[in-house]
Design a protein around this motif. Structure first.
Motif, PDB file in Angstrom:
ATOM      1  N   GLU A   1      -0.724  18.304  24.349  1.00  0.00           N
ATOM      2  CA  GLU A   1      -0.680  19.741  24.031  1.00  0.00           C
ATOM      3  C   GLU A   1      -1.639  20.031  22.654  1.00  0.00           C
ATOM      4  O   GLU A   1      -2.150  20.799  22.804  1.00  0.00           O
ATOM      5  CB  GLU A   1       0.668  20.490  23.850  1.00  0.00           C
TER       6      GLU A   1
ATOM      7  N   PRO B   1      11.544  17.033  18.682  1.00  0.00           N
ATOM      8  CA  PRO B   1      11.278  17.112  20.174  1.00  0.00           C
ATOM      9  C   PRO B   1       9.779  17.407  20.359  1.00  0.00           C
ATOM     10  O   PRO B   1       9.184  17.138  21.519  1.00  0.00           O
ATOM     11  CB  PRO B   1      11.963  18.629  20.402  1.00  0.00           C
TER      12      PRO B   1
ATOM     13  N   SER C   1       7.736  14.679  22.719  1.00  0.00           N
ATOM     14  CA  SER C   1       6.956  15.005  24.101  1.00  0.00           C
ATOM     15  C   SER C   1       5.624  14.418  24.317  1.00  0.00           C
ATOM     16  O   SER C   1       5.177  14.549  25.229  1.00  0.00           O
ATOM     17  CB  SER C   1       6.803  16.631  24.032  1.00  0.00           C
TER      18      SER C   1
ATOM     19  N   ALA D   1       3.100  15.372  22.552  1.00  0.00           N
ATOM     20  CA  ALA D   1       1.809  16.499  22.218  1.00  0.00           C
ATOM     21  C   ALA D   1       0.778  15.993  21.638  1.00  0.00           C
ATOM     22  O   ALA D   1      -0.279  16.575  21.661  1.00  0.00           O
ATOM     23  CB  ALA D   1       2.722  17.602  21.235  1.00  0.00           C
TER      24      ALA D   1
ATOM     25  N   GLN E   1      11.727   9.637  18.030  1.00  0.00           N
ATOM     26  CA  GLN E   1      10.856  10.694  18.051  1.00  0.00           C
ATOM     27  C   GLN E   1       9.700  10.463  17.051  1.00  0.00           C
ATOM     28  O   GLN E   1       8.776  10.544  17.119  1.00  0.00           O
ATOM     29  CB  GLN E   1      11.527  12.089  17.762  1.00  0.00           C
TER      30      GLN E   1
END
Length: 389
Positions: free
Chosen positions: A321, A309, A313, A315, A166
């Motif tokens: 995002e 997380p 993803s 982001a 991550q």
């Protein structure tokens, strides 16, 4: 500080970097070049400047010395030093000075040439060599700043289950932005595996999770909202700005998973009258990947412990995002020692729509968040295309 909201705007920005990371010119010359470039960007001249903020010359009176070199006599100067958080703090102070009538046009400038100095055989004194650290940390093998950030990463992993993959994704997504920036120092794409096999510098921080060492400079021009409307470029209004600090030595950090951004972030959002959902693009100080993850949590883009997380993803990637570090950041664009000024420069360019292949479509609100020391101090600035939102 409520009266500061929308009272000032950033009207000129400039930065200077080099393809090989080296800008071998005298520091004063580099500072003057980037100041003039930012003023040109705004359609202003040195005659318009009545405020100057800087702290990077290594002397006690750097801001005063620079004004002498530039041939100006400002009524407002600031040399507050909070590392990479200094430049957002200067925006906060400049906006307050402008709102109070103590200045009308303030230039913020940063320049540093560590690679050129290394080529010349110069040795710095070491900004982390304080008496406290020399007594209580250095004897135990602490290598600053990276050891401090490694401690924070280890703690976050232990408490919240954050994984190396991550954290590595932050470096991968940041490099993805750099591939779109022809001025970035590192432009080759990388994978999570590339990061995880690049070797530890201080476990769990891998080489590709650590910022560059390059030469560079940046400047920002802040003026009153009223004057900003008649200048050369669309203004980026200062909607919210706040700063905070919690410690100097990493051994004194109250909680290794919580930075002062948990104070400066909410304060800046409160001033702006906005929430994290309103932000279109973030420029977060990425000295190390863990710096970004902690900032996202403390600023409220995700809950504490959910940063892993969230970044995992994608982001922060192009099309993600929450697009972030759109220059390629300190990990891939440039990092002369304090990256805070560059966060502001890119935020303004994004709001103006000047970023070509890395442009975030329709960006109207940008957040620049600087971190200084060893997660010691933060500054959060929220900029918008409109004075009120």
């Amino acid at each position: 500080m409520i009266g500061v909201r929308g009272a000032a705007a950033v009207v000129g920005v400039a930065d200077e970097v080099s393809p090989d990371g080296v800008i071998d010119v005298p520091l004063r010359e580099l500072e003057a070049r980037v100041v003039r470039a930012a003023l040109d960007d705004a359609g202003l001249t040195l005659r318009d400047v009545d405020g100057l903020c800087t702290c990077t010359g290594g002397t006690l009176m750097h801001s005063v010395e620079l004004t002498e070199y530039l041939g100006i006599a400002p009524r407002f100067t600031d040399s507050t030093q909070t590392g990479g958080a200094s430049y957002g703090l200067y925006v906060e102070h400049a906006a307050a000075a402008i709102a109070a009538g103590e200045a009308e046009t303030v230039v913020i400038v940063y320049a540093s040439t560590p690679r050129a100095a290394r080529k010349r055989g110069e040795k710095g004194l070491g900004v982390f060599a304080t008496p406290e650290r020399l007594e209580w940390e250095t004897p135990y093998g602490v290598m600053l700043p990276i050891s401090a950030y490694a401690l924070a990463a280890n703690r976050h992993m232990g408490v919240y289950g954050t994984t190396p993959e991550q954290l590595a994704r932050i470096a991968v997504d940041t490099r993805d932005w750099a591939t779109r920036n022809p001025r970035a120092y590192q432009r080759d794409p990388i994978t999570v595996d590339d990061v995880l096999t690049s070797g530890y510098l201080a476990e769990p921080m891998h080489k590709l999770e650590c910022c560059l060492v390059t030469d560079g400079a940046g400047a920002i021009v802040v003026t009153s909202a009223e004057r900003a409307r008649d200048l050369a470029k669309p203004p980026a209004y200062v909607l919210g700005a706040a700063s905070a600090a919690s410690h100097a030595s990493i051994s004194q950090m109250p909680d290794l998973t919580v930075t002062p951004g948990a104070v400066s972030g909410p304060a800046a959002f409160s001033m702006a009258g906005l929430t994290p959902d309103a932000v279109d693009v973030v420029e977060l100080y990425d000295s190390f990947t863990i710096t970004v993850l902690l900032a996202l949590e403390d600023l409220g883009f995700c809950k504490k412990g959910e940063g892993g997380p969230f970044v995992g993803s994608g982001a922060l990637a192009p099309g993600g995002e929450l697009p972030g570090q759109t220059t390629g950041g300190g990990l891939a664009y440039t990092h002369p020692g304090a990256f805070g000024a560059f966060l502001l420069v890119e935020s303004v360019r994004q709001l103006r729509g000047e970023c070509d292949d890395r442009q975030v479509a329709g960006a109207q609100v940008a957040l620049a968040h600087g971190t200084g020391g060893v997660l010691s101090a933060t500054s959060t600035v929220i900029l918008g295309t409109e004075a009120t939102r």
